[in-house]
Design a protein around this motif. Structure first.
Motif, PDB file in Angstrom:
ATOM      1  N   UNK A  10      22.017   6.316   1.902  1.00 28.54           N
ATOM      2  CA  UNK A  10      21.312   5.348   3.023  1.00 28.54           C
ATOM      3  C   UNK A  10      22.029   4.160   3.917  1.00 28.54           C
ATOM      4  N   UNK A  11      21.578   4.005   5.337  1.00 25.52           N
ATOM      5  CA  UNK A  11      23.011   2.750   5.841  1.00 25.52           C
ATOM      6  C   UNK A  11      22.552   1.587   6.077  1.00 25.52           C
ATOM      7  N   UNK A  12      20.877   1.542   6.125  1.00 25.37           N
ATOM      8  CA  UNK A  12      20.547  -0.075   5.742  1.00 25.37           C
ATOM      9  C   UNK A  12      19.360   0.095   5.467  1.00 25.37           C
ATOM     10  N   UNK A  13      18.839  -0.550   5.156  1.00 19.85           N
ATOM     11  CA  UNK A  13      17.368  -1.229   4.539  1.00 19.85           C
ATOM     12  C   UNK A  13      16.737  -0.936   5.446  1.00 19.85           C
ATOM     13  N   UNK A  14      16.837  -0.477   6.577  1.00 19.48           N
ATOM     14  CA  UNK A  14      15.541  -0.013   7.590  1.00 19.48           C
ATOM     15  C   UNK A  14      14.300   1.229   6.331  1.00 19.48           C
ATOM     16  N   UNK A  15      15.697   2.118   6.222  1.00 19.07           N
ATOM     17  CA  UNK A  15      14.735   3.652   5.643  1.00 19.07           C
ATOM     18  C   UNK A  15      13.467   2.905   4.579  1.00 19.07           C
ATOM     19  N   UNK A  16      13.752   2.459   3.696  1.00 19.84           N
ATOM     20  CA  UNK A  16      13.337   1.617   2.495  1.00 19.84           C
ATOM     21  C   UNK A  16      11.817   0.584   2.975  1.00 19.84           C
ATOM     22  N   UNK A  17      12.244  -0.184   4.143  1.00 22.79           N
ATOM     23  CA  UNK A  17      11.156  -1.133   4.790  1.00 22.79           C
ATOM     24  C   UNK A  17      10.099  -0.059   5.262  1.00 22.79           C
ATOM     25  N   UNK A  18      10.486   0.653   6.055  1.00 20.59           N
ATOM     26  CA  UNK A  18       9.549   1.197   6.346  1.00 20.59           C
ATOM     27  C   UNK A  18       8.783   2.566   5.369  1.00 20.59           C
ATOM     28  N   UNK A  19       9.383   2.657   4.987  1.00 22.53           N
ATOM     29  CA  UNK A  19       8.259   3.613   3.969  1.00 22.53           C
ATOM     30  C   UNK A  19       7.364   2.847   3.028  1.00 22.53           C
ATOM     31  N   UNK A  20       7.889   1.766   3.474  1.00 18.08           N
ATOM     32  CA  UNK A  20       6.832   1.036   2.096  1.00 18.08           C
ATOM     33  C   UNK A  20       5.849   0.582   3.087  1.00 18.08           C
ATOM     34  N   UNK A  21       5.986   0.485   4.517  1.00 21.33           N
ATOM     35  CA  UNK A  21       5.060   0.169   5.797  1.00 21.33           C
ATOM     36  C   UNK A  21       4.309   1.047   5.586  1.00 21.33           C
ATOM     37  N   UNK A  22       4.416   2.590   5.333  1.00 24.81           N
ATOM     38  CA  UNK A  22       4.045   3.537   5.583  1.00 24.81           C
ATOM     39  C   UNK A  22       2.863   3.751   4.396  1.00 24.81           C
ATOM     40  N   UNK A  23       3.453   3.519   3.238  1.00 30.06           N
ATOM     41  CA  UNK A  23       2.932   3.630   2.037  1.00 30.06           C
ATOM     42  C   UNK A  23       1.630   2.756   1.686  1.00 30.06           C
ATOM     43  N   UNK A  24       1.856   1.230   2.389  1.00 34.50           N
ATOM     44  CA  UNK A  24       0.865   0.181   2.333  1.00 34.50           C
ATOM     45  C   UNK A  24      -0.083   0.685   4.029  1.00 34.50           C
ATOM     46  N   UNK A  25       0.184   1.389   4.286  1.00 36.26           N
ATOM     47  CA  UNK A  25      -1.168   1.503   5.384  1.00 36.26           C
ATOM     48  C   UNK A  25      -2.024   2.675   5.147  1.00 36.26           C
ATOM     49  N   UNK A  26      -1.006   3.762   4.168  1.00 32.73           N
ATOM     50  CA  UNK A  26      -1.844   4.547   3.511  1.00 32.73           C
ATOM     51  C   UNK A  26      -2.896   4.357   2.118  1.00 32.73           C
ATOM     52  N   UNK A  27      -2.351   3.450   1.819  1.00 26.43           N
ATOM     53  CA  UNK A  27      -3.094   3.066   0.627  1.00 26.43           C
ATOM     54  C   UNK A  27      -4.454   1.946   0.566  1.00 26.43           C
ATOM     55  N   UNK A  28      -3.813   1.431   1.976  1.00 26.42           N
ATOM     56  CA  UNK A  28      -5.282   0.316   2.630  1.00 26.42           C
ATOM     57  C   UNK A  28      -6.286   1.093   2.340  1.00 26.42           C
ATOM     58  N   UNK A  29      -7.482   0.399   1.747  1.00 26.49           N
ATOM     59  CA  UNK A  29      -9.133   0.935   1.366  1.00 26.49           C
ATOM     60  C   UNK A  29      -9.110   2.013   0.741  1.00 26.49           C
ATOM     61  N   UNK A  30      -8.405   2.251  -0.256  1.00 21.22           N
ATOM     62  CA  UNK A  30      -8.214   3.089  -1.415  1.00 21.22           C
ATOM     63  C   UNK A  30      -8.440   2.533  -2.621  1.00 21.22           C
ATOM     64  N   UNK A  31      -8.962   3.210  -3.742  1.00 24.79           N
ATOM     65  CA  UNK A  31      -8.921   3.322  -4.964  1.00 24.79           C
ATOM     66  C   UNK A  31      -7.889   4.076  -5.820  1.00 24.79           C
ATOM     67  N   UNK A  32      -7.052   3.725  -6.768  1.00 23.32           N
ATOM     68  CA  UNK A  32      -6.514   4.964  -6.640  1.00 23.32           C
ATOM     69  C   UNK A  32      -5.107   4.360  -7.857  1.00 23.32           C
ATOM     70  N   UNK A  33      -4.375   5.269  -8.512  1.00 22.87           N
ATOM     71  CA  UNK A  33      -2.904   5.201  -8.873  1.00 22.87           C
ATOM     72  C   UNK A  33      -2.588   6.301  -8.378  1.00 22.87           C
ATOM     73  N   UNK A  34      -1.251   6.020  -7.414  1.00 20.69           N
ATOM     74  CA  UNK A  34      -1.107   7.009  -6.342  1.00 20.69           C
ATOM     75  C   UNK A  34       0.493   7.400  -6.425  1.00 20.69           C
TER      76      UNK A  34
END
Length: 235
Positions: free
Chosen positions: A200-224
């Motif tokens: 990893x060259x910086x923290x950007x990749x971790x942060x972007x992935x977390x936001x993408x995961x949050x966008x995907x999870x919003x409105x869903x039920x269950x464990x993914x």
């Protein structure tokens, strides 16, 4: 989308910037000095806190009916408890040792390579992870996930930070400066070595992935997992 940030350290601040750039609103920035006021108004929460705060953060989300993405490591002895609470409250939950898109591709390659190398007893697998000196847990959650990926696809039984016994994977942890994260999986024999490495060259990749995961999870039920988010599946 309205996001609650649970943990507002270096990672939380990078997540905030990326979330705002992607058009989202931050409704709570939770640290040790404030309350969960505003959590119930969020569409989704992102937890990048510390091991001692993770269980409280995650359970508060389930009680508030807010789906939560957690990237905090070092608390997984309570994972089954949080999984049960999520099911009880019909919540939404993604927990990952690493949300980086590149690392999750790395996880898939690691599992695929482990399946191939399981046929060749002459190669012994080991791992090394390097992180910044502020990282509280060792080995890293990512290294543990890599070890589990090998164990599930080979005859290895466990990982250790001590001198390995047969069928044990040795993990070496180093803490150096401000290194965001480097992970290497090595298969070594008397004639050659095979290395699989992610840097990893910086923290950007971790942060972007977390936001993408949050966008995907919003409105869903269950464990993914991130496999669900990125539509990945080991072959």
């Amino acid at each position: 989308m309205k996001i609650a940030l649970l943990g507002y350290g270096k990672m939380g601040q990078v997540i905030e910037r990326i979330a705002l750039e992607r058009g989202h609103e931050i409704v709570l920035k939770k640290d040790e000095f404030n309350t969960y006021d505003g959590l119930s108004t969020a569409d989704v929460a992102i937890d990048f806190s510390v091991p001692t705060a993770a269980v409280s953060n995650i359970s508060s989300c389930f009680h508030a009916n807010v789906p939560v993405v957690s990237g905090t490591t070092g608390w997984l002895e309570h994972y089954d408890e949080m999984e049960a609470l999520c099911n009880e409250k019909q919540g939404g939950f993604i927990s990952s040792s690493n949300f980086s898109l590149g690392v999750n591709i790395f996880f898939e390659l690691n599992e695929y390579l482990a399946k191939i190398m399981a046929q060749f007893d002459s190669y012994k697998v080991s791992m090394e992870e390097i992180h910044h000196t502020q990282k509280l847990d060792a080995p890293s959650g990512t290294a543990i996930s890599l070890a589990k990926g090998v164990i599930e696809n080979s005859t290895y039984a466990k990982w250790t930070m001590e001198d390995p016994q047969p069928k044990e994977i040795h993990i070496k942890s180093k803490r150096i400066g401000d290194v965001p994260g480097t992970h290497t999986v090595t298969y070594d024999s008397t004639v050659d070595s095979i290395e699989l490495k992610h840097t990893a060259h910086n923290r950007e990749g971790f942060a972007l992935g977390a936001v993408i995961a949050a966008e995907w999870l919003a409105g869903k039920k269950g464990i993914y997992t991130m496999k669900d988010v990125l539509n990945l599946e080991s072959k």
